[in-house]
Design an enzyme around this catalytic site. Structure first.
Site, PDB file in Angstrom:
ATOM      1  N   GLU A  19      40.498   2.481  22.025  1.00 41.41           N
ATOM      2  CA  GLU A  19      41.918   2.782  21.833  1.00 41.41           C
ATOM      3  C   GLU A  19      42.239   3.311  20.441  1.00 41.41           C
ATOM      4  O   GLU A  19      43.143   2.806  19.766  1.00 41.41           O
ATOM      5  CB  GLU A  19      42.780   1.551  22.165  1.00 41.41           C
ATOM      6  CG  GLU A  19      42.707   1.149  23.632  1.00 41.41           C
ATOM      7  CD  GLU A  19      43.691   0.031  23.994  1.00 41.41           C
ATOM      8  OE1 GLU A  19      44.332  -0.526  23.086  1.00 41.41           O
ATOM      9  OE2 GLU A  19      43.818  -0.274  25.188  1.00 41.41           O
ATOM     10  N   TYR A  53      48.050  -0.466  31.575  1.00 40.68           N
ATOM     11  CA  TYR A  53      48.665  -1.747  31.935  1.00 40.68           C
ATOM     12  C   TYR A  53      50.008  -1.501  32.622  1.00 40.68           C
ATOM     13  O   TYR A  53      51.049  -1.953  32.159  1.00 40.68           O
ATOM     14  CB  TYR A  53      48.827  -2.618  30.685  1.00 40.68           C
ATOM     15  CG  TYR A  53      47.511  -3.136  30.161  1.00 40.68           C
ATOM     16  CD1 TYR A  53      46.990  -4.341  30.606  1.00 40.68           C
ATOM     17  CD2 TYR A  53      46.766  -2.410  29.239  1.00 40.68           C
ATOM     18  CE1 TYR A  53      45.774  -4.822  30.134  1.00 40.68           C
ATOM     19  CE2 TYR A  53      45.550  -2.872  28.766  1.00 40.68           C
ATOM     20  CZ  TYR A  53      45.064  -4.078  29.219  1.00 40.68           C
ATOM     21  OH  TYR A  53      43.855  -4.546  28.760  1.00 40.68           O
ATOM     22  N   ASP A  92      44.002  -6.696  19.122  1.00 42.70           N
ATOM     23  CA  ASP A  92      44.617  -7.890  19.698  1.00 42.70           C
ATOM     24  C   ASP A  92      43.580  -8.991  19.936  1.00 42.70           C
ATOM     25  O   ASP A  92      43.369  -9.428  21.061  1.00 42.70           O
ATOM     26  CB  ASP A  92      45.322  -7.502  21.010  1.00 42.70           C
ATOM     27  CG  ASP A  92      46.093  -8.683  21.609  1.00 42.70           C
ATOM     28  OD1 ASP A  92      46.577  -9.526  20.830  1.00 42.70           O
ATOM     29  OD2 ASP A  92      46.197  -8.755  22.845  1.00 42.70           O
ATOM     30  N   GLU A  99      40.077  -0.988  31.260  1.00 48.35           N
ATOM     31  CA  GLU A  99      40.906  -2.194  31.109  1.00 48.35           C
ATOM     32  C   GLU A  99      42.093  -2.094  32.056  1.00 48.35           C
ATOM     33  O   GLU A  99      42.667  -1.012  32.226  1.00 48.35           O
ATOM     34  CB  GLU A  99      41.459  -2.354  29.678  1.00 48.35           C
ATOM     35  CG  GLU A  99      40.470  -2.769  28.619  1.00 48.35           C
ATOM     36  CD  GLU A  99      41.147  -2.971  27.256  1.00 48.35           C
ATOM     37  OE1 GLU A  99      42.372  -3.282  27.228  1.00 48.35           O
ATOM     38  OE2 GLU A  99      40.472  -2.807  26.227  1.00 48.35           O
TER      39      GLU A  99
END
Length: 578
Positions: free
Chosen positions: A382, A435, A138, A471
Site C-alpha cells: 500500500e 475493504y 496499522d 486483503e
C-alpha cells in the site's frame, strides 16, 4: 548508564514485558548486554577457527560491541546480520565474552518502514521536548531483539553462500547450483543430493554445476499432492589445506524441486494452475510482541492446515527463518514481503530511501532465495504509488529484485486507483487490497458485488495480468452478535466474507488467482478511536481461538481444495526466466 537496568528476555519485544507505560511506547535507544563463556577449543585454534556472532533480527537500528570493540552496525529489522569476532575473543581465553547491543527503534522518512518524528511545540498543551513517532501502517511498532542470537564457528576457509535453482520435465529435473567459498582460492568442493530415504540421487563437484535427478519427487503445495513439501538434502562439503592442516566445512541445504510460471490469467506451480486460498498474518502475540515463540508458531501452522489454507503473505515484513522452514516442510506457499509498508510521503521516494530499499531486497533474497515455498517477492504494501516519483522508484526496485533472482515473479500490494497506479506496469501479478462496506460505504454489504466486480474488471482490462485479492475483511469483536448483521459483530464479518466469495467464484474462472483474508488473527496496533486493543479483523482471536468467520473460511477452503484432485497429473513444467 542513563536509565534503569532491567532483565529482558531474548527473543522478545521489550514493550509489553514490564508494567512501565513509558517502555510500552518508548522511542529511542535501548541497550542490551550479556556475558558468555566460549568453549576453549573455539579460542585455541586461532589460525583455523572463525567465531561468528549472528542476530536473527533486531528492530530497528543496531550497533554491536564485543568486549567494548564495535563489530557491526545494521539498519533495518526483520532480517539477519552477523559479525566475525574471532580476533577479539581469541586473544583472551577464559575471560567472559561481553556482548553489548545498542538498539534504536526510531523510524524516519528514509527507513523501511518509514515514519516521522513530530515535535509538539505548543507549550500550553505539551511538556518541553515532547514528541510522537508517526507511522503510516496499522500494526504496533514493536521493538527489541526479536529473533535468536547465536554464536557459531566455521573453519577459516568456509562455505559462505549457496544458490540453487531447479527446472523439471516429466521424468527429469535439473538442480543448478553455485557455491561461494571465502578464505582461500585453493579448495575442493563435493556435492551429494539425497532423497528423504537418505539415498544419493546425484553428485557433483566444483563451485558451479548441474545435478540431474531422474523421476524426481517435486515440491508440491499443501492440498495439491498427497506428499506436499517434499525436499531433498544437498550436502556441500568443502576441503582446503591451510598451514599444513586439512580444513573441512560441510553445509546441508534442503532443496525443493519446483517451478513457477505466470501467464496472463494463471499462476502455475509445476505447470499446474495454483489458486492462493490463504491468509495474511503478523508476527504478533500477547506479552512477547514480535519475539519468536515456538509454541505459537506451531499452533499457527496447525490452525492454517485445519483451515485448509495453502498460502500466506508475510505482512508486512520478512518472517522468522524458523517460520519459513516450516512453510518449506509443510508445503505452505509464501509471498515474501519486505518491510516496505507505509511508503506514503513524497520524501520516502527519494534516492536515500531507494538505496536502502535495494539493500533490504538484497538481504531478503540472500536469506530466502533457496526456499521452494517462496514463489513471489513483494517489494511494498500500500505505497502512495499514484505519486509521480513512484514510477521510477518501483521500476528500479523491481528490476533490481529480478536481477538478483530471475526465477521468481515480483509484485507489490496496491490500494491505489487502477488508472493512477504508477508502479503496477512493472509487476508480474496484480495484488490489490479493498475493504468495500468497511472503510468505504461502511455497513452497506449490498454494494460489495458491484464494486468488487468492477475493481477486478478495471485492473484486468488495463494490465492483462493475473490478480490476487491480497486483503479484504472486517473487524469483529469476539462474542458480539447481531442479526441482521451490524458492523463489528461476528455475523457482519461472516456476511462480508460471503459477499466477496460470490464474486471470487465468478472471477477465479477467468483471471483471479488468489484470495488472502485480512487477517489470520487479531493483532496489536497503535491506540486510536477505531482500535479497541488492536485490530479485530482476525478470523481467530489474538489468543488463536476461532470466530464464526473461521468456520466459513474453513468450509470454503476445503471445498476449493477438493475441487481439484489431490493427486495432480505431473505434466511438463515450465520455468520462467524473467
Amino acid at each position: 548508564q542513563t536509565g534503569p537496568v532491567i532483565d529482558m528476555p531474548v527473543p522478545a519485544s521489550f514493550n509489553d514485558i514490564t508494567q512501565d507505560p513509558s517502555l510500552e511506547n518508548y522511542i529511542g535507544w535501548v541497550w542490551y548486554e550479556k556475558e558468555v563463556l566460549l568453549p576453549l577449543r573455539w579460542l585455541q585454534d586461532n589460525l583455523n577457527t572463525r567465531v561468528v556472532l549472528r542476530f536473527g533480527s533486531a528492530h530497528y537500528y543496531s550497533i554491536v560491541w564485543v568486549n567494548g570493540v564495535q563489530v557491526v552496525e545494521h539498519e533495518g529489522g526483520h532480517l539477519p546480520f552477523e559479525a566475525d569476532i574471532s580476533s577479539i575473543v581469541q586473544g583472551s581465553p577464559g575471560i567472559p565474552c561481553r556482548i553489548t547491543v545498542a538498539l534504536n527503534n526510531t523510524l524516519t522518512p528514509h527507513t523501511l518502514p518509514p515514519g516521522s518524528i513530530q515535535y509538539m511545540n505548543d507549550k500550553t498543551k505539551y511538556p518541553k521536548n515532547y514528541f510522537v513517532q508517526n507511522i503510516r501502517f496499522d500494526f504496533f511498532n514493536y521493538a527489541g531483539i526479536h529473533r535468536p542470537v547465536v554464536l557459531y564457528t566455521t573453519p577459516s576457509v568456509y562455505i559462505d553462500d549457496i544458490t540453487v535453482t531447479t527446472a523439471s520435465s516429466e521424468s527429469i529435473a535439473m538442480v543448478q547450483y553455485e557455491v561461494s567459498v571465502v578464505g582461500s582460492t585453493l579448495y575442493s568442493l563435493s556435492l551429494s543430493l539425497r532423497d528423504q530415504d537418505g539415498k544419493v540421487v546425484a553428485t557433483g563437484d566444483g563451485p558451479t554445476g548441474k545435478l540431474k535427478v531422474l523421476n524426481p519427487n517435486l515440491w508440491w503445495p499443501y492440498l495439491m499432492h498427497e506428499n506436499p513439501g517434499y525436499r531433498y538434502s544437498l550436502e556441500v562439503k568443502m576441503q582446503a589445506q591451510v598451514n599444513g592442516a586439512l580444513l573441512e566445512d560441510v553445509y546441508t541445504l534442503p532443496v525443493g524441486i519446483r517451478t513457477v510460471h505466470v501467464t496472463s490469467t494463471q499462476f502455475l506451480i509445476n505447470g499446474k494452475p495454483f489458486y492462493f486460498h490463504g491468509v495474511n498474518k503478523h508476527e504478533d502475540a500477547d506479552i512477547r510482541g514480535k519475539g519468536l515463540d515456538w509454541p505459537l508458531v506451531v499452533k499457527d501452522f496447525n490452525l492454517l492446515r485445519w483451515l485448509g489454507a495453502n498460502s500466506f503473505l508475510t505482512c508486512h515484513y520478512p518472517y522468522a527463518e524458523e517460520i519459513m522452514d516450516l512453510c518449506d516442510a509443510y508445503g505452505i506457499v509464501v509471498i515474501d514481503e519486505c518491510p516496505g509498508v507505509g511508503i506514503k510521503m513524497p520524501e520516502s521516494f527519494g534516492n536515500k530511501s531507494l538505496q536502502h530499499h535495494l539493500v533490504v531486497m538484497e538481504e531478503l533474497i540472500r536469506r530466502d532465495k533457496n526456499r521452494p515455498s517462496v514463489v513471489m517477492w513483494s517489494v511494498a504494501n500500500e505505497p502512495a504509488s499514484e505519486l509521480p516519483p513512484a514510477a521510477y522508484y518501483f521500476k528500479t526496485v523491481i528490476a533490481h529484485t529480478k536481477a538478483l533472482d530471475p526465477s521468481r515473479p515480483v509484485t507489490f500490494v496496491t490500494d491505489a486507483n487502477y488508472a493512477l497506479d504508477r508502479g503496477a506496469p512493472y509487476v508480474d501479478v496484480i495484488c490489490v487490497n479493498s475493504y468495500f462496506s468497511w472503510y468505504h460505504d461502511p455497513g452497506h454489504l449490498e454494494v460489495i458485488p458491484l464494486q468488487l466486480a468492477t475493481q477486478f474488471e478495471n485492473w484486468y482490462k488495463t494490465y492483462q495480468k493475473p490478480i490476487i485479492q491480497s486483503e479484504y475483511g472486517a473487524d469483529s469483536v469476539p462474542g458480539l452478535h447481531s442479526d441482521p448483521p451490524l458492523m463489528f459483530s461476528e455475523e457482519y464479518q461472516k456476511a462480508m466474507l460471503k459477499e466477496y466469495h460470490s464474486i471470487f467464484d465468478k472471477k477465479r474462472k477467468e483471471y483471479v488467482v488468489g484470495e488472502l483474508i485480512w487477517n489470520f488473527a487479531d493483532f496489536m496496533t497503535n491506540q486510536g478511536t477505531t482500535r479497541v486493543l488492536g485490530n479485530k479483523k482476525g478470523i481467530f482471536t489474538r489468543q488463536r481461538q476461532p470466530k464464526a468467520a473461521a468456520f466459513v473460511l474453513r468450509e470454503r477452503y476445503w471445498k476449493i481444495a477438493n475441487e481439484s484432485s489431490c493427486l495432480p497429473p505431473i505434466t511438463k513444467s515450465h520455468t520462467l526466466f524473467l
